[in-house]
Design a protein around this motif. Structure first.
Motif, PDB file in Angstrom:
ATOM      1  N   ASP A 293       0.830  -1.198   0.000  1.00  0.00           N
ATOM      2  CA  ASP A 293       0.000   0.000   0.000  1.00  0.00           C
ATOM      3  C   ASP A 293       0.872   1.259   0.000  1.00  0.00           C
ATOM      4  OD1 ASP A 293       0.865   0.444   2.635  1.00  0.00           O
ATOM      5  OD2 ASP A 293      -1.009  -0.235   3.529  1.00  0.00           O
ATOM      6  N   ALA A 294       0.237   2.410  -0.059  1.00  0.00           N
ATOM      7  CA  ALA A 294       0.977   3.662  -0.197  1.00  0.00           C
ATOM      8  C   ALA A 294       1.876   3.934   1.000  1.00  0.00           C
ATOM      9  CB  ALA A 294       0.006   4.819  -0.419  1.00  0.00           C
ATOM     10  N   GLU A 295       1.398   3.655   2.197  1.00  0.00           N
ATOM     11  CA  GLU A 295       2.197   3.917   3.387  1.00  0.00           C
ATOM     12  C   GLU A 295       3.464   3.068   3.409  1.00  0.00           C
ATOM     13  OE1 GLU A 295       1.983   6.157   5.621  1.00  0.00           O
ATOM     14  OE2 GLU A 295      -0.015   7.002   5.289  1.00  0.00           O
ATOM     15  N   GLU A 296       3.329   1.798   3.071  1.00  0.00           N
ATOM     16  CA  GLU A 296       4.520   0.945   3.039  1.00  0.00           C
ATOM     17  C   GLU A 296       5.441   1.345   1.900  1.00  0.00           C
ATOM     18  OE1 GLU A 296       5.936  -3.730   3.184  1.00  0.00           O
ATOM     19  OE2 GLU A 296       3.784  -3.258   3.047  1.00  0.00           O
ATOM     20  N   ALA A 297       4.851   1.713   0.752  1.00  0.00           N
ATOM     21  CA  ALA A 297       5.666   2.166  -0.380  1.00  0.00           C
ATOM     22  C   ALA A 297       6.485   3.393  -0.009  1.00  0.00           C
ATOM     23  CB  ALA A 297       4.768   2.469  -1.578  1.00  0.00           C
TER      24      ALA A 297
END
Length: 232
Positions: free
Chosen positions: A160-164
């Motif tokens: 997801d965006a946060e992990e990316a």
């Protein structure tokens, strides 16, 4: 399929094939490269129409390729990614929704990757016997480092965006990624271009890309039946 739209200092290049999640066949790659090469604006903003940024290669096309054609298709995608990377413009990927396989690889070629909170990323090819071959094996470890690149590519999992953001796959999360392109457009165009050339000055990648295309072609032939099943 590819819609360029120049407005002042920014050229917006839109992948407009929402019914296929913006997956790209041969002609889509040709159009995308032309749009990038023809852009004269200091900033190019790359986006997708509809619920996905880009699903990568059109699997209906890939399933029909023989070995030599598969290699040419990989090389065609590599050429588009290289055109993005070598453009004199600063190319910003505005990622809303999934960026999969070749779509992620095109984003990796961009100078900045800005995602919405709904963006997700993966290299799912390994789950059906392939891998992304539009320069991904070259750029993914360069962006993430070898460890994270191997984990993402070998697992095929969705990030997801946060992990990316934590991984360094994207630089920012914004509700409207276009705001970053607008911010950049306020800077001096010549300085932006020079900075890009200097920061992008790295070693030879042509041999790596050639080997990547050859390996992709071998896998397309080896997994022809599985690819055909994906179309059903």
């Amino acid at each position: 399929m590819i819609e360029p739209d120049a407005d002042g200092e920014i050229c917006t290049v839109t992948i407009d094939r929402p019914d296929a999640r913006n997956a790209l066949p041969w002609e889509g790659l040709d159009e995308l490269e032309a749009a990038i090469v023809d852009a004269t604006e200091p900033i190019v903003y790359l986006e997708g129409t509809g619920p996905a940024f880009c699903a990568g290669a059109d699997l209906d096309v890939v399933a029909e390729l023989d070995g030599p054609e598969a290699r040419r298709f990989a090389e065609r995608g590599q050429a588009v990614a290289t055109a993005i990377e070598e453009s004199s413009s600063i190319v910003v990927a505005g990622i809303d929704g999934p960026a999969r396989g070749g779509g992620l690889e095109l984003a990796l070629a961009c100078d900045l990757r800005v995602a919405t909170p709904e963006a997700t990323f993966s290299e799912p090819g390994v789950t059906f016997g392939l891998f992304g071959a539009w320069g991904g094996t070259v750029r993914l470890p360069r962006v993430l480092g070898e460890g994270d690149a191997l984990e993402l590519a070998l697992s095929g999992r969705v990030v997801d965006a946060e992990e990316a953001l934590r991984m360094g796959l994207i630089s920012r999360i914004e509700d409207d990624p276009r705001t970053v392109a607008t911010e950049l457009a306020d800077n001096a165009a010549d300085a932006l271009s020079v900075l890009k050339r200097r920061l992008r000055d790295d070693g030879d990648r042509k041999r790596q890309e050639r080997r990547e295309a050859e390996a992709f072609a071998d896998l397309v032939v080896a997994h022809a039946e599985e690819l055909a099943a994906l179309r059903e």
